[in-house]
Design an enzyme around this catalytic site. Structure first.
Site, PDB file in Angstrom:
ATOM      1  CE  LYS A 262     -52.668  38.626 -35.895  1.00  0.00           C
ATOM      2  NZ  LYS A 262     -53.156  38.886 -34.481  1.00  0.00           N
ATOM      3  NE  ARG A 336     -50.713  48.528 -30.110  1.00  0.00           N
ATOM      4  CZ  ARG A 336     -51.070  47.602 -28.968  1.00  0.00           C
ATOM      5  NH1 ARG A 336     -50.888  47.983 -27.792  1.00  0.00           N
ATOM      6  NH2 ARG A 336     -52.158  46.856 -29.009  1.00  0.00           N
TER       7      ARG A 336
HETATM    8  N1  BES Z   1     -54.960  42.909 -36.123  1.00  0.00           N
HETATM    9  C1  BES Z   1     -54.831  42.340 -35.028  1.00  0.00           C
HETATM   10  C2  BES Z   1     -56.145  42.786 -34.249  1.00  0.00           C
HETATM   11  C3  BES Z   1     -57.375  41.791 -34.721  1.00  0.00           C
HETATM   12  C4  BES Z   1     -57.815  40.733 -34.155  1.00  0.00           C
HETATM   13  C5  BES Z   1     -57.896  42.281 -35.706  1.00  0.00           C
HETATM   14  C6  BES Z   1     -58.732  40.147 -34.394  1.00  0.00           C
HETATM   15  C7  BES Z   1     -59.252  41.597 -36.052  1.00  0.00           C
HETATM   16  C8  BES Z   1     -59.583  40.326 -35.468  1.00  0.00           C
HETATM   17  C9  BES Z   1     -53.613  43.202 -34.083  1.00  0.00           C
HETATM   18  O1  BES Z   1     -52.621  43.701 -34.891  1.00  0.00           O
HETATM   19  C10 BES Z   1     -53.251  42.498 -33.044  1.00  0.00           C
HETATM   20  O2  BES Z   1     -52.574  41.399 -33.345  1.00  0.00           O
HETATM   21  N2  BES Z   1     -53.310  42.829 -31.926  1.00  0.00           N
HETATM   22  C11 BES Z   1     -52.894  42.261 -30.613  1.00  0.00           C
HETATM   23  C12 BES Z   1     -52.435  43.224 -29.563  1.00  0.00           C
HETATM   24  C13 BES Z   1     -51.712  42.495 -28.612  1.00  0.00           C
HETATM   25  C14 BES Z   1     -50.540  41.798 -28.907  1.00  0.00           C
HETATM   26  C15 BES Z   1     -51.096  43.459 -27.613  1.00  0.00           C
HETATM   27  C16 BES Z   1     -54.176  41.638 -30.036  1.00  0.00           C
HETATM   28  O3  BES Z   1     -55.398  42.168 -30.154  1.00  0.00           O
HETATM   29  O4  BES Z   1     -54.057  40.523 -29.650  1.00  0.00           O
HETATM   30 MN    MN Z   2     -51.300  42.092 -34.967  1.00  0.00          MN
END
Ligand code: BES
Ligand code: MN
Ligand code: ZN
Length: 485
Positions: A262, A336
Site C-alpha cells: 500500500k 477474502r
Molecule cells: N483492508 C483493505 C480494504 C480497506 C480499505 C479497508 C480502506 C479500510 C479502508 C483490503 O484488504 C484491501 O486492501 N482491498 C483492496 C482490494 C483490491 C486489491 C482488489 C482494495 O480495496 O483496494
Molecule cells: Mn488489503
C-alpha cells in the site's frame, strides 16, 4: 456508567435538561420535577433567551448547581442519529468538565429516545486516550456516572450492556497492531469465555491449518512471524436446537498490502483491518452478558499481511480448504482469502443455519457508500431485509448491494478456479469481493457486511463518533441475535 431513576433530585453538581421546541412553545416542562427550576426555565423562555433549537445550550446556576439546558429542535423532525449527536455534544460541553456525576432529564420518554440518549453518552463520549499523557485533574466524560430521569427497563439495561461490548471492540481496533496481535485476540476470547459452561472453543494455529489445508489463510500470513489463528467459539444458548447463526470476522491485525504494498496515505489506519473480528468479539461479550437464548458460532480469522522474502507472491496459486484453487493477482486482496477458508471450514465442520461475515474488505465499498453505511451483500433476500430493518432501528446502518448470476464470471481465473481480484480498475470492487466469498459458503444463507467505511473515523469525528474505531456491527449483530431468542 449509567443508572436510571424515575425522577432526579437535582443533588448532583450538574444536570442536563434536554428540551424540545414544542415543549417550549407550550411551556410544558412536566419532566422537570422541581418547581423552582421550571419557573426559571419559563422566565428564560419568556425573555426570549432560549428557544430549544437543535444544539442550542443555556447554562444556569441554581442553588450552586449547574443546570444546562440543551435544545433538541422539533423532536418529531429531528432523527435519532441527530439526538445521539446532540447528546454527545452536550455531554462533552466545557460547562460540565468538572462534573463527575451528571443527571439527565430527557425531552420525552419514548424508548427509542432513551436508547438514543444512552448511546449518545456511551458511544459519543468514548475517546481513545491510552497513549495521551494523563492529566489526573481532567475528568474523562466517558468515566462519569450519569443518571437518566426515567424508570429502569430491561431494554435500557440491554442498551448499556451492548455499549460495553462495543467499547471492547473499539479498544481492540484502536490499540497498536503489535499489541493486538493473534495471541492477544486469542487471550481476549478465552478471557471472555472463562468459566462459562455452555461454550466450547476450537483454535487452529499454523500447524493445524497446514494439516487441514487452510492454505489461503496460511498464504496471507506467510510473511509474518506471528501465528495465524482461526478461533471458533460455539455458544449453546438454546438447549437442543440445531439452529446456529455463525458470525465470521476478518482479523487482519495489520494490512501492509503485502508485496503489492500500500502507498503512503493508505496504510496508516490498517491496524483497523481486524474490525470485523473485533466486532464479533464485542458481540460475544454482549451475548454472554445478556445470556441470550440462541445458538451462535463466533469465528475470527486472524493473520497479518506482511512484506518480506517469505511473503506470498502475486501470480501464485493456492488450494483452499474447500478444494477450490485461487490465483493471487493482488496480495492486498487478502481479507477474502482468510475469510474463504474460515467460511469453508465452518460450513463443513459446524453446518450453521446461516452466516454473517464482517470485514473491512474493500476500498471500493467506501467509494460506493461512504462512511455512514456498511455494504451488505447476500444470497438470501429475506435474510438481507431482516438485517437491514434492524440496522435502521439500531443506527448501525447497512445498505444492500447486488448479488446476481453473471457476476460469477468476474472472479474466474485463466489458470485456477478463482482469482482474488475482480474487474479491471477495481470496478464494482465491493460486489466482486463478495462474489468471491459466496464461492465458499456452500449455499448456506449468508449476509456479508463490508465495514471498510463504517468501522473507522480517520479524522476529528463524525456525527456522534470521535476519532478512531466506531464499533460498527456490534449493535446490529447483538440486536439481530436478540431477535433470534
Ligand atoms: N483492508 C483493505 C480494504 C480497506 C480499505 C479497508 C480502506 C479500510 C479502508 C483490503 O484488504 C484491501 O486492501 N482491498 C483492496 C482490494 C483490491 C486489491 C482488489 C482494495 O480495496 O483496494
Ligand atoms: Mn488489503
Ligand atoms: Zn485488508
Amino acid at each position: 456508567m449509567i443508572r436510571f431513576q424515575p425522577a432526579v433530585k437535582f443533588d448532583k453538581t450538574a444536570t442536563i435538561i434536554f428540551l424540545d421546541k414544542i415543549q417550549i412553545q407550550k411551556r410544558n416542562f412536566t419532566l422537570v420535577t422541581s418547581a423552582t427550576i421550571r419557573d426559571t426555565i419559563k422566565s428564560i423562555v419568556e425573555a426570549g433567551q432560549f428557544h430549544g433549537d437543535e444544539k442550542e445550550t443555556f447554562p444556569l446556576i441554581i442553588n450552586k448547581k449547574l443546570i444546562l439546558l440543551v435544545g433538541v429542535g422539533e423532536s418529531h423532525k429531528v432523527n435519532l442519529t441527530a439526538i445521539r449527536t446532540i447528546v454527545r455534544q452536550a455531554a462533552l460541553s466545557s460547562y460540565l468538565k468538572k462534573s463527575k456525576e451528571i443527571d439527565v432529564i430527557p425531552q420525552n420518554r419514548d424508548d427509542a429516545t432513551i436508547i438514543a440518549i444512552i448511546e449518545g453518552i456511551l458511544i459519543g463520549t468514548y475517546s481513545w486516550d491510552k497513549y495521551r499523557t494523563a492529566n489526573d485533574k481532567i475528568i474523562r466524560p466517558f468515566d462519569r456516572s450519569y443518571t437518566i430521569a426515567v424508570a429502569a427497563k430491561t431494554q435500557y439495561e440491554n442498551a448499556v450492556i451492548t455499549c460495553q461490548g462495543l467499547t471492547l471492540t473499539r479498544n481492540l481496533i484502536n490499540d497498536n497492531a503489535d499489541t493486538v496481535d493473534s495471541d492477544f485476540l486469542e487471550k481476549t476470547v478465552s478471557g471472555l469465555i472463562r468459566g462459562k459452561k455452555n461454550v466450547t472453543i476450537e483454535i487452529l494455529n499454523r500447524k493445524e491449518m497446514k494439516s487441514k489445508g487452510l492454505n489461503l489463510h496460511l498464504a496471507v500470513n506467510q510473511g509474518s512471524p506471528k501465528e495465524p489463528k482461526l478461533i471458533i467459539v460455539k455458544y449453546n444458548g438454546a438447549g437442543k436446537s440445531a439452529d446456529y447463526t455463525a458470525l465470521v470476522g476478518k482479523g487482519i491485525t495489520f494490512d501492509t498490502g503485502g508485496l503489492n504494498l500500500k502507498p503512503t496515505g493508505h496504510m496508516e489506519t490498517m491496524r483497523s483491518d481486524m474490525s470485523g473480528a473485533a466486532a464479533v468479539i464485542g458481540t460475544l461479550k454482549n451475548v454472554l452478558a445478556l445470556n441470550l437464548k440462541t445458538n451462535i458460532i463466533f469465528a475470527v480469522a486472524v493473520a497479518e499481511n506482511c512484506i518480506g522474502s517469505a511473503a506470498f507472491k502475486p501470480g501464485d496459486v493456492f488450494r483452499g480448504y474447500n478444494g477450490k484453487t485461487v490465483e493471487i493477482l493482488n496480495t492486498d486482496a487478502e481479507g477474502r482469502l482468510v475469510l474463504a477458508d474460515a467460511l469453508a471450514y465452518i460450513a463443513k465442520n459446524y453446518k450453521p443455519s446461516r452466516f454473517i461475515d464482517l470485514a473491512t474488505l474493500t476500498g471500493a465499498c467506501v467509494v460506493a457508500l461512504g462512511y455512514d453505511f456498511s455494504g451488505l451483500v447476500s444470497n438470501d433476500d429475506a435474510f438481507a431485509q431482516s438485517l437491514i430493518a434492524i440496522s435502521n432501528t439500531t443506527d448501525d446502518r447497512a445498505w444492500q448491494l447486488p448479488s446476481y448470476t453473471e457476476i460469477k464470471e468476474y472472479v474466474k481465473s485463466e489458470i485456477a478456479d478463482l482469482k482474488n481480484v475482480g474487474l479491471p480498475k477495481g470496478a464494482g470492487g465491493a460486489i466482486t469481493a463478495a462474489e468471491f466469498l459466496r464461492n465458499f459458503v456452500n449455499d448456506i444463507p449468508w449476509v456479508h457486511l463490508d465495514i471498510a467505511g463504517s468501522s473507522f473515523v480517520d479524522g476529528k469525528g463524525r456525527h456522534y463518533y470521535g476519532h478512531g474505531a466506531t464499533g460498527a456491527g456490534v449493535r446490529l449483530l447483538t440486536s439481530y441475535l436478540r431477535s433470534k431468542e
